[in-house]
Motif scaffolding. Structure first.
Motif, PDB file in Angstrom:
ATOM      1  N   ILE A 101      39.481  -8.115 -43.648  1.00 43.39           N
ATOM      2  CA  ILE A 101      39.915  -7.349 -42.523  1.00 43.39           C
ATOM      3  C   ILE A 101      39.937  -6.177 -42.789  1.00 43.39           C
ATOM      4  O   ILE A 101      40.984  -5.513 -43.277  1.00 43.39           O
ATOM      5  N   ILE A 104      42.696  -2.318 -38.848  1.00 40.77           N
ATOM      6  CA  ILE A 104      43.227  -2.773 -37.667  1.00 40.77           C
ATOM      7  C   ILE A 104      43.605  -1.335 -37.027  1.00 40.77           C
ATOM      8  O   ILE A 104      44.806  -0.902 -37.865  1.00 40.77           O
ATOM      9  N   ALA A 111      39.308  -3.268 -34.330  1.00 39.12           N
ATOM     10  CA  ALA A 111      39.342  -3.798 -35.686  1.00 39.12           C
ATOM     11  C   ALA A 111      38.029  -3.823 -36.446  1.00 39.12           C
ATOM     12  O   ALA A 111      36.851  -3.952 -35.693  1.00 39.12           O
ATOM     13  N   VAL A 126      45.681  -9.391 -35.672  1.00 41.72           N
ATOM     14  CA  VAL A 126      45.889  -8.555 -34.678  1.00 41.72           C
ATOM     15  C   VAL A 126      47.126  -8.812 -33.695  1.00 41.72           C
ATOM     16  O   VAL A 126      47.830  -8.013 -33.308  1.00 41.72           O
ATOM     17  N   HIS A 129      50.220  -6.932 -34.268  1.00 41.74           N
ATOM     18  CA  HIS A 129      50.286  -5.564 -33.782  1.00 41.74           C
ATOM     19  C   HIS A 129      50.483  -5.356 -32.127  1.00 41.74           C
ATOM     20  O   HIS A 129      50.068  -4.730 -31.482  1.00 41.74           O
ATOM     21  N   TYR A 133      42.537 -10.632 -29.931  1.00 42.72           N
ATOM     22  CA  TYR A 133      40.880 -11.003 -30.075  1.00 42.72           C
ATOM     23  C   TYR A 133      40.539 -12.141 -29.095  1.00 42.72           C
ATOM     24  O   TYR A 133      40.757 -13.184 -29.408  1.00 42.72           O
ATOM     25  N   LEU A 217      39.715  -4.673 -29.300  1.00 39.28           N
ATOM     26  CA  LEU A 217      40.823  -5.750 -29.044  1.00 39.28           C
ATOM     27  C   LEU A 217      41.408  -5.349 -27.816  1.00 39.28           C
ATOM     28  O   LEU A 217      41.154  -4.384 -26.967  1.00 39.28           O
TER      29      LEU A 217
END
Length: 465
Positions: A101, A104, A111, A126, A129, A133, A217
């Protein structure tokens, strides 16, 4: 059997990715021959190569191009169309080592990932945060983003959030000459030039090798409220789905299971889904609006189901209970596997024709003497008729393939498409030609020949020749 890899090509491949990442032992390469579609043809690769960087992919593509050897890109092998199946003498390019990854960006809700990232791992990352997704194939705990991109995979949340392409902003793609193409952008809006990103999403590795993706996202949804409704007929269940759509409701999830699926899951999980002995269909819906708004939405869904003739309904905002119901839906294929080998389809029909599709599949099953179970994403009409058969019996395998084709024909007659999310692969090429017609097929070939003049990228997937 495929031919042994050319010595010069083998040397070049080992130089590109390192000797430990070039596999030629037949006992090892055998496990990379095919995906999860049992009836799709598969050849024997000359080598399996596992690159770790975009630059290594470039070197492999150039080496194969110079040798005239086909390249079949592959992720985790969770596909259901044969799109990752080897052809004799090819190099299977496995992208699971490219699993970073890269970035982000919470502020811009973006992302950047490599193709080997597992779908669930990205979703989990994700979520920390406060982001989400959306694409969630049933195999989300082991399928990879690269495979999702290549087949334009869907999932249970498509009714509200769309398929994979709806979450893709841009791509990095290695072309047939080894050059890197970067498509798309990081901005919310952008209409400069042709939409090359959407061209490569769903192309099943026939146009290039995706090595990086920029993904959009969303804010993390609220904890879902869930409703389940049992119907005495598939017609009543179909009427409920149609009315939900007609009234403008957009639940975050709307799934349907026929009686065969319900019974199989109940046996497999040793649980009761509340459908009752005479239930013909079960509808599961969710709202991710949260709080009072979420409860109000599922109560409205419940009332529509009751008005359409539901014999039993239940709604809950208990997260654990909702997860159990969704786990039951995701367990349909493993449950059917306990009954025998399975062959699953993914026709998509107008939502008003779902009941006709389920009834037609039952008729096909009776006529061929096999069990045909139907589950699917009722909210967008993407259904998964699944044929259960004894793979050790040639007559049943032949009957299963015949039923598979008849279901595709039924889907087209009902105004649908032969694939909603699994792709064409090596099992639906003729049906793609039927669906898009000669002009559409010719246009596909023109694009393929322009981007892959040697025809080395995944030959035989999507269309023949």
């Amino acid at each position: 059997m495929g031919s042994p890899v050319d010595v010069d090509l083998l040397t070049a491949l080992r130089a590109a990715v390192g000797p430990d990442h070039v596999l030629v032992d037949r006992d090892v390469t055998e496990s990379y021959r095919r995906d999860m579609m049992p009836l799709a043809p598969a050849g024997s690769p000359a080598a399996v190569v596992l690159p770790g960087t975009t630059e290594e992919v470039q070197d492999v593509v150039r080496a194969c191009g110079a040798a005239g050897v086909p390249i079949v890109p592959r992720g985790a092998g969770s596909g259901l169309s044969g799109a990752a199946n080897a052809v004799d003498g090819c190099v299977v390019l496995v992208l699971t080592r490219m699993d970073r990854i890269v970035e982000i960006d919470p502020d811009n809700r973006v992302a950047v990932v490599e193709p080997g990232v597992v779908n669930l791992d990205l979703r989990s990352a994700v979520e920390k945060h406060g982001l989400f997704y959306p694409p969630d194939p049933s195999s989300y705990d082991w399928c990879t983003i690269g495979g999702n991109l290549s087949t334009n995979a869907g999932g249970l949340c498509c009714v509200k959030y769309g398929v994979t392409t709806d979450s893709v902003l841009g791509l990095e793609v290695v072309l047939a000459d080894g050059e890197v193409l970067r498509t798309g952008r990081r901005t919310v809006k952008g209409v400069a030039g042709y939409d090359l990103t959407r061209l490569f999403v769903g192309s099943e590795g026939t146009l290039g090798v995706i090595t990086r993706a920029t993904l959009a996202l969303r804010p993390l949804p609220q904890a879902p409220a869930t409703v389940v409704a049992s119907f005495g007929s598939t017609g009543a269940a179909g009427a409920a789905v149609s009315r939900i759509v007609r009234e403008g409701m957009v639940p975050s999830l709307l799934e349907i299971m026929d009686s065969v699926c319900v019974r199989a899951v109940e046996r497999h999980l040793s649980t009761e889904l509340g459908a009752g002995a005479g239930s013909a269909a079960l509808v599961i819906g969710q709202s991710d609006l949260g709080g009072a708004a979420g409860l109000a939405e599922v109560e409205r869904l419940e009332q529509v189901c009751l008005d359409a003739g539901a014999e039993f309904t239940h709604h809950t905002d208990d997260l654990a209970e909702g997860r159990l119901l969704l786990a039951a839906r995701r367990a349909v294929l493993p449950a059917l596997e306990t009954l025998g080998s399975w062959l699953t389809d993914d026709v998509c029909v107008p939502r008003t024709r779902i009941a006709e599709l389920i009834a037609g599949c039952a008729e096909i099953g009776e006529e061929v003497g096999l069990t045909v179970a139907v589950t699917g994403h009722a909210g967008d009409g993407n259904m998964h008729p699944t044929i259960v058969y004894d793979a050790s019996r040639e007559d049943e395998a032949e009957a299963a393939r015949g039923a598979f084709d008849r279901i595709l024909a039924l889907g087209l007659r009902l105004g649908g498409t032969v694939t909603g999310e699994h792709g064409v692969g090596r099992i639906k090429q003729d049906w793609l030609a039927t669906e898009i017609g000669p002009v559409g097929l010719r246009t596909h070939r023109v694009i393929k020949n322009a981007l892959d003049p040697q025809g080395l990228f995944n030959p035989g997937s999507m269309f023949r020749g």
